[in-house]
Design a protein around this motif. Sequence first.
Motif, short mmCIF file in Angstrom:
data_model
loop_
_atom_site.label_atom_id
_atom_site.label_comp_id
_atom_site.label_asym_id
_atom_site.label_seq_id
_atom_site.Cartn_x
_atom_site.Cartn_y
_atom_site.Cartn_z
N PHE A 121 0.87 -1.19 -0.20
CA PHE A 121 -0.21 0.07 0.02
C PHE A 121 0.90 1.34 -0.09
CE2 PHE A 121 -2.56 -3.18 2.44
CZ PHE A 121 -3.88 -3.20 1.41
N PRO A 122 1.61 1.64 -0.90
CA PRO A 122 2.58 2.76 -0.98
C PRO A 122 1.25 3.99 -1.23
CG PRO A 122 2.29 1.85 -3.18
CD PRO A 122 1.44 0.92 -2.52
N GLY A 123 2.10 5.29 -0.73
CA GLY A 123 1.51 6.57 -0.97
C GLY A 123 1.51 6.95 -2.24
N LEU A 124 2.63 6.62 -3.08
CA LEU A 124 2.99 7.27 -4.45
C LEU A 124 3.49 6.05 -5.37
CD1 LEU A 124 5.12 10.27 -3.40
CD2 LEU A 124 2.86 10.30 -4.29
N TRP A 125 3.29 6.18 -6.55
CA TRP A 125 3.78 5.22 -7.60
C TRP A 125 3.53 6.04 -8.98
CZ3 TRP A 125 0.57 3.26 -11.92
CH2 TRP A 125 -0.85 3.72 -11.67
N VAL A 126 4.53 5.31 -9.97
CA VAL A 126 4.64 5.99 -11.02
C VAL A 126 4.42 4.76 -12.20
CG1 VAL A 126 6.97 5.64 -11.24
CG2 VAL A 126 6.08 7.54 -12.28
N ASP A 127 3.92 5.41 -13.20
CA ASP A 127 3.46 4.68 -14.28
C ASP A 127 4.71 4.49 -15.41
OD1 ASP A 127 3.40 6.79 -15.97
OD2 ASP A 127 0.94 6.48 -16.01
N ARG A 128 4.36 3.82 -16.46
CA ARG A 128 5.72 3.44 -17.38
C ARG A 128 5.69 4.80 -18.11
NH1 ARG A 128 4.21 -2.31 -20.27
NH2 ARG A 128 4.24 -3.65 -18.42
N ASP A 166 -5.09 8.52 -2.27
CA ASP A 166 -5.59 9.43 -1.38
C ASP A 166 -6.78 8.73 -0.35
OD1 ASP A 166 -7.34 11.31 0.08
OD2 ASP A 166 -7.42 12.64 -1.47
N SER A 167 -6.40 8.31 0.72
CA SER A 167 -7.27 7.47 1.56
C SER A 167 -8.61 8.18 2.04
CB SER A 167 -6.69 6.97 2.94
OG SER A 167 -5.34 6.12 2.43
N ASP A 168 -8.44 9.52 2.07
CA ASP A 168 -9.73 10.31 2.51
C ASP A 168 -10.86 9.83 1.50
OD1 ASP A 168 -8.68 11.03 4.96
OD2 ASP A 168 -7.84 12.68 4.02
N HIS A 169 -10.38 10.41 0.26
CA HIS A 169 -11.44 10.06 -0.87
C HIS A 169 -11.54 8.72 -1.36
CE1 HIS A 169 -10.35 14.39 -0.47
NE2 HIS A 169 -11.54 14.91 -1.04
N ARG A 219 -5.93 -0.86 4.51
CA ARG A 219 -4.84 0.08 4.31
C ARG A 219 -4.94 0.93 5.35
NH1 ARG A 219 -1.68 3.18 0.63
NH2 ARG A 219 -1.74 5.52 1.30
N ASN A 220 -5.91 1.38 5.96
CA ASN A 220 -6.16 2.20 6.95
C ASN A 220 -5.91 1.70 8.42
OD1 ASN A 220 -7.31 4.43 5.43
ND2 ASN A 220 -9.43 3.89 5.68
N LEU A 221 -6.18 0.33 8.52
CA LEU A 221 -5.74 -0.12 9.80
C LEU A 221 -4.42 -0.43 9.78
CD1 LEU A 221 -6.82 -1.74 12.43
CD2 LEU A 221 -7.12 -3.75 10.89
N LEU A 222 -3.65 -0.80 8.64
CA LEU A 222 -2.17 -0.89 8.90
C LEU A 222 -1.04 0.29 9.04
CD1 LEU A 222 -2.03 -4.01 6.60
CD2 LEU A 222 -1.82 -3.98 9.10
N THR A 223 -1.86 1.46 8.45
CA THR A 223 -1.04 2.89 8.32
C THR A 223 -1.37 3.61 9.38
OG1 THR A 223 -2.71 3.68 6.58
CG2 THR A 223 -0.72 2.31 5.80
N ARG A 268 -13.09 7.03 11.29
CA ARG A 268 -13.18 6.88 9.96
C ARG A 268 -14.53 7.33 9.63
NH1 ARG A 268 -8.91 7.31 7.38
NH2 ARG A 268 -7.23 6.26 8.75
N ARG A 269 -14.57 8.42 8.84
CA ARG A 269 -15.63 8.95 8.26
C ARG A 269 -16.26 8.30 6.87
NH1 ARG A 269 -13.33 12.99 11.15
NH2 ARG A 269 -14.32 13.75 12.72
N ALA A 270 -17.29 8.44 6.58
CA ALA A 270 -17.55 8.23 5.19
C ALA A 270 -16.43 8.85 3.95
CB ALA A 270 -19.20 8.59 4.47
N PRO A 271 -16.09 8.02 2.80
CA PRO A 271 -15.30 8.67 2.17
C PRO A 271 -15.67 10.01 1.50
CG PRO A 271 -15.80 6.27 1.41
CD PRO A 271 -16.57 6.48 2.55
N LYS A 272 -14.87 10.93 1.35
CA LYS A 272 -15.30 12.36 0.83
C LYS A 272 -15.46 12.28 -0.61
CE LYS A 272 -12.73 14.87 4.26
NZ LYS A 272 -11.69 15.70 4.63
N ARG A 273 -16.39 12.75 -1.21
CA ARG A 273 -16.86 12.74 -2.64
C ARG A 273 -16.52 13.89 -3.25
NH1 ARG A 273 -15.43 7.47 -3.47
NH2 ARG A 273 -16.78 5.84 -2.24
#
Length: 564
Positions: free
Chosen positions: A156-163, A171-174, A217-221, A558-563
């Motif tokens: 569960f990384p926070g950042l990643w890059v594609d090819r 974004d865990s909140d949303h 993810r939220n539980l582990l981070t 933990r609230r409902a995801p922000k949309r």
Amino acid sequence: MASSNTTLAEASNITTMAGRSNSTEAASPYSFHFGMLLNPDYLLVEAQVIFSALSIIWLGAHASLRRPPSAAHAKPKNGKKKVKDVQFAEGFTASDAIMLPVTAAIVLVGLYYALEWFKDPDIVNRVLRIYLSTVSIASLGAAAGHGLDIITSLVFPGLWVDRKGTLYRVDSDHQHQVKVGEGDVETEVVEIKTPFPSFLSTLPLSHGKIQAAWEIRNLLTEEWTVRLAAHGLGLAEFSIKLNTLLGFLIAISTTIAYNTTKWFFLPNLLGSAACYSSFSLMSPTSFSIGSAILVGLFFYDIIMVFYTPYMITVAKKIDAPIKLVFNTGRGVSMLGLGDIVVPGMLMAMALRFDLHQFYHKQMKLEPIDLVSELATATPGETVMVSETQYRRVKPTYADPEGQWGNRFWTTKLGSLSPVSIATSVRAATAFPKPYFYASMLGYFAGMLVTLTMLLVFNHGQPALLYLVPGVTGSLWLTALARGELKDMYGYTEDGSMDVEDVIVEVDSTGKTIEAVKSTAEEKGETKDNKTGKEAVARTEKGEGDYDVFLFSVTAPRRRAPKRD
């Protein structure tokens, strides 16, 4: 290496030794020839010794990283509290250069005479195994927790890059992912609803499985806040993660297994964890103090191995997690934990100095106008004088904790560093490390010489005889070659360098002439400690409620995801 019948091993903490493989060879005159260095069995075992030592130092040094005095705290987000710096539990002083060798000698001699007095080494070994394995629970728990954090960051990384080189942030909140542009600015929300990176984000998962992945993810981070208070004893408050709790369960299970089974790898595991954690707890404070401590132990090691029976006798009889043991068909090779910890603590400091230099070179000078009131020749009259000075502005610190997964997923195949757009990941994990790499090379060279001397003399060698010159020499020579001797000598981790709002004078070339600390920083009157002082004052006056006994574990709601 040491044979099964002639065990030449190392003692409580500092010596590596080797021996021959059978009694026939032991009885015949010993003759060294260079072909012995190329023996496959010897090369394999000693490669394990060197690789294990360097791996422990590399991991422990990176775990000891913390905000250097040349970097500023990152601004808290989403109303979170300001993160407090983790302090070293033990900061050595100049007197420790004398006291540590003396203390080590007392412990070693005490063990020697305890073994002589009891006659049966099993009694001493049983006590040491129980004591050291129990003490190691904290070290192994921390190491296991950090290992689980790294695994979590890989999944569960926070950042990643594609090819194509596009950077994405989770974004865990949303509960979605966004594209990130230059300057760490979010540019566009993408249609990726999972918390997974790269090709894992394209897996066909049901809505329920995706929600479960976000929850995991939220539980582990996320961090939980633990508070413990008792009237008259004070209040303790700290943060903890689920991985930390799991790590301590692993540590307790390992300790029980070590005391009830004969699994050969458990002593090495406990010893490695003790070394790993020591780098996060101890600091030589400065390079001069660290070098002096190593020199003191350098002479201690030589005396105890070559001129007394204490070291070898204790090493042969003690069976406890105080050394790394590598078994082969031809014998045993051992490395004392002190041969890792003693030079390793200076090597870990070299890595932190690399981080300090990295941020120090990014400092900017911000012009400010200082107005002062000067008296004139006329009594009672003053003149306001304006003068332009410069204030040092520290760059923002990028915490390396949890960044190793980000580095893996932001590094393209065939490259060693994250993509340039991932600035926070590069700053946290890929900053230049000339001093640390130089010390690693010096340690490697020292170990090679040590292992060679084992075969040349067929006698136990004080490893610090070769490791201390290798490590300290590589560091000071690197500073000399880079023209940074003054910076290295002046660097300290006693907190005196960590100041803000420093006003400096510069010459025509922009070089700093003089620095003056701000009065607010010198007094330490920050908003946080002012609030703390006010709370203590209210308590002393008898105002407000107090806790007779309190134990609580608070998790983020933990609230409902922000949309959007």
